[in-house]
Design a protein around this motif. Structure first.
Motif, PDB file in Angstrom:
ATOM      1  N   LYS A   1       1.327   9.372   7.019  1.00 36.94           N
ATOM      2  CA  LYS A   1       2.480   8.877   7.777  1.00 36.94           C
ATOM      3  C   LYS A   1       2.803   9.829   8.933  1.00 36.94           C
ATOM      4  CE  LYS A   1       4.606   6.710   3.756  1.00 36.94           C
ATOM      5  NZ  LYS A   1       5.761   6.747   2.841  1.00 36.94           N
TER       6      LYS A   1
ATOM      7  N   LYS B   1       0.848  -1.184   0.000  1.00 29.87           N
ATOM      8  CA  LYS B   1       0.000   0.000   0.000  1.00 29.87           C
ATOM      9  C   LYS B   1       0.882   1.232   0.000  1.00 29.87           C
ATOM     10  CE  LYS B   1      -3.810  -2.201   2.376  1.00 29.87           C
ATOM     11  NZ  LYS B   1      -4.649  -2.219   3.571  1.00 29.87           N
TER      12      LYS B   1
ATOM     13  N   THR C   1       5.325  -1.386   9.731  1.00 32.38           N
ATOM     14  CA  THR C   1       5.246  -0.186   8.903  1.00 32.38           C
ATOM     15  C   THR C   1       5.264   1.051   9.790  1.00 32.38           C
ATOM     16  OG1 THR C   1       3.976  -1.372   7.227  1.00 32.38           O
ATOM     17  CG2 THR C   1       3.840   1.035   7.194  1.00 32.38           C
TER      18      THR C   1
ATOM     19  N   TYR D   1       1.002   4.939   1.229  1.00 35.44           N
ATOM     20  CA  TYR D   1       0.369   5.899   2.130  1.00 35.44           C
ATOM     21  C   TYR D   1       0.926   7.289   1.851  1.00 35.44           C
ATOM     22  CZ  TYR D   1      -0.982   1.692   4.677  1.00 35.44           C
ATOM     23  OH  TYR D   1      -1.512   0.484   5.029  1.00 35.44           O
TER      24      TYR D   1
ATOM     25  N   ILE E   1      -2.992  -0.445   9.895  1.00 33.96           N
ATOM     26  CA  ILE E   1      -1.739  -0.638   9.170  1.00 33.96           C
ATOM     27  C   ILE E   1      -0.906  -1.692   9.878  1.00 33.96           C
ATOM     28  CG2 ILE E   1      -1.700   1.707   8.238  1.00 33.96           C
ATOM     29  CD1 ILE E   1       0.272   2.478  10.411  1.00 33.96           C
ATOM     30  N   ASN E   2       0.166  -2.117   9.224  1.00 27.53           N
ATOM     31  CA  ASN E   2       1.056  -3.116   9.796  1.00 27.53           C
ATOM     32  C   ASN E   2       1.912  -2.491  10.893  1.00 27.53           C
ATOM     33  OD1 ASN E   2       3.763  -4.599   9.886  1.00 27.53           O
ATOM     34  ND2 ASN E   2       2.467  -6.021   8.742  1.00 27.53           N
TER      35      ASN E   2
ATOM     36  N   ALA F   1      -1.031   0.841  15.430  1.00 28.14           N
ATOM     37  CA  ALA F   1      -1.161   0.282  14.080  1.00 28.14           C
ATOM     38  C   ALA F   1      -2.532  -0.373  13.898  1.00 28.14           C
ATOM     39  CB  ALA F   1      -0.047  -0.719  13.813  1.00 28.14           C
TER      40      ALA F   1
END
Length: 121
Positions: free
Chosen positions: A11, A4, A39, A6, A35-36, A30
């Motif tokens: 961010k 993905k 990440t 972003y 999100i992961n 997360a």
């Protein structure tokens, strides 16, 4: 699985949310953002390096994220200086909470605007 992409704004918002949340974990933030965990961790570490902050311990709690022991308890000591220290700690805790809520609100507002503009039925 496709990666993905972003936006830089997302961010930055995610990092700000993590940094302003006392006792936050990469996993909890997360999961909230969908999100992961790794990440988010990479974004936070990259931001800390960019700002020149020490990132020697990737599992370190967010800046200003120290838990205040007994913040909800009344001072047992009658010492006014101790009471002032406890109240100042409580103020810092509440200010951090307010920053977290403001960041979450801003993220939700941006998401609402994005999804409202995407509904072209």
């Amino acid at each position: 699985m496709a990666m993905k992409d972003y936006s830089d704004e997302f961010k930055a918002d995610a990092v700000a949310l993590y940094e302003s949340t006392p006792g936050a974990t990469y996993k909890s933030i997360a999961a909230d953002l969908g999100i992961n965990r790794n990440t988010l961790r990479n974004w936070v570490l990259r931001d800390r390096r960019r700002r020149g902050a020490a990132a020697s311990d990737p599992a370190a709690p967010p800046a200003g994220g120290k838990a205040v022991a007994g913040a909800g308890q009344e001072a047992s000591a009658t010492d006014p200086d101790e009471r002032i220290r406890q109240l100042e700690a409580r103020v810092r805790e509440l200010e951090a909470s307010e920053r977290k809520l403001a960041t979450e609100r801003d993220i939700l507002r941006k998401a609402a605007k994005y999804f409202a503009g995407e509904t072209n039925w």
